[in-house]
Scaffold this motif. Structure first.
Motif, short mmCIF file in Angstrom:
data_model
loop_
_atom_site.label_atom_id
_atom_site.label_comp_id
_atom_site.label_asym_id
_atom_site.label_seq_id
_atom_site.Cartn_x
_atom_site.Cartn_y
_atom_site.Cartn_z
N ALA A 161 0.84 -1.21 0.00
CA ALA A 161 0.00 0.00 0.00
C ALA A 161 0.87 1.26 0.00
O ALA A 161 0.58 2.23 -0.71
N GLY A 162 1.95 1.25 0.78
CA GLY A 162 2.86 2.41 0.80
C GLY A 162 3.51 2.63 -0.55
O GLY A 162 3.63 3.76 -1.03
N VAL A 166 3.24 5.93 -3.04
CA VAL A 166 4.40 6.64 -3.58
C VAL A 166 4.29 6.77 -5.10
O VAL A 166 4.50 7.84 -5.66
N LEU A 167 3.94 5.66 -5.76
CA LEU A 167 3.79 5.70 -7.22
C LEU A 167 2.66 6.64 -7.64
O LEU A 167 2.78 7.36 -8.64
N LEU A 168 1.57 6.65 -6.88
CA LEU A 168 0.47 7.55 -7.17
C LEU A 168 0.92 9.01 -7.03
O LEU A 168 0.61 9.86 -7.88
N GLY A 169 1.70 9.32 -6.01
CA GLY A 169 2.22 10.68 -5.82
C GLY A 169 3.16 11.09 -6.94
O GLY A 169 3.11 12.23 -7.43
N ILE A 170 4.03 10.18 -7.37
CA ILE A 170 4.95 10.47 -8.48
C ILE A 170 4.17 10.74 -9.76
O ILE A 170 4.46 11.69 -10.50
N GLY A 173 2.54 14.16 -9.52
CA GLY A 173 3.55 15.21 -9.71
C GLY A 173 3.94 15.35 -11.18
O GLY A 173 4.08 16.47 -11.69
N ALA A 174 4.09 14.22 -11.88
CA ALA A 174 4.43 14.27 -13.30
C ALA A 174 3.31 14.92 -14.11
O ALA A 174 3.55 15.70 -15.04
N LEU A 175 2.07 14.63 -13.75
CA LEU A 175 0.92 15.23 -14.43
C LEU A 175 0.89 16.74 -14.23
O LEU A 175 0.68 17.51 -15.19
#
Length: 184
Positions: A161-162, A166-170, A173-175
């Motif tokens: 889940a963590g 992290v991948l969702l946040g990256i 941020g890229a978007l």
């Protein structure tokens, strides 16, 4: 547990409940809690004399009731471990939880009619009642039958889940960076 992601409500080594109801026979219910029981990171000794209460300062109260069974002339029910939960971490009213959790519960009702003859097929058209075994650290029940899906989370669940967060946040941020580049 909401508000306390690293704290398990209950950890149990093994929990079983079984209820068997056959036509023409008295129903039978059994349940067991085997091994150590830990509630909110406190090791607990369960007694048959009544509920065991575990109070953790600044977290809450959990009341545990051990192995209850009930049978009538046609029904049977078993619950290996019943927890009454009242939790409010740090008294912040952010994740106040009140309710009841039952581990390894089984119910059945005997079908109407005469008992099956000894020459009848073993499957006889009646549902199979399987014992349930609780998974350590999850508070969920898993069956011993390999044809059923496992439920609950394993020890790797918080890490998966963590990593997903992290991948969702990256990705977010890229978007945002991509949209800012197009707007200028």
């Amino acid at each position: 547990m909401p508000g306390l992601p690293l704290l398990s409500l209950v950890q149990v080594e093994s929990v079983t409940s079984k209820a068997v109801c056959e036509a023409g026979r008295k129903p039978v219910a059994t349940s067991n809690v085997l091994g150590a029981v830990t509630v909110l990171d406190k090791k607990v000794t369960l007694t048959a004399g009544g509920p065991t209460k575990v109070e953790v300062p600044k977290i809450g109260l959990v009341s545990l009731e051990l192995s209850g069974t009930e049978t009538t002339s046609r029904t049977a029910a078993a619950a290996a471990l019943r927890l009454k939960v009242s939790v409010n971490p740090l008294d912040l009213n952010v994740a106040q939880v009140e309710g009841e959790v039952v581990l390894a519960e089984a119910h059945c009702e005997a079908p109407a009619g005469p008992a099956p003859s000894p020459s009848a097929k073993p499957d006889g058209g009646y549902p199979d009642i399987k014992a349930q075994t609780g998974a350590s650290g999850t508070g969920s029940a898993l069956t011993t039958d390999a044809n059923l899906a496992e439920t609950g989370g394993g020890s790797m669940t918080p890490y998966v889940a963590g990593g997903a967060l992290v991948l969702l946040g990256i990705g977010a941020g890229a978007l945002v960076l991509t949209r800012r580049g197009r707007a200028s």
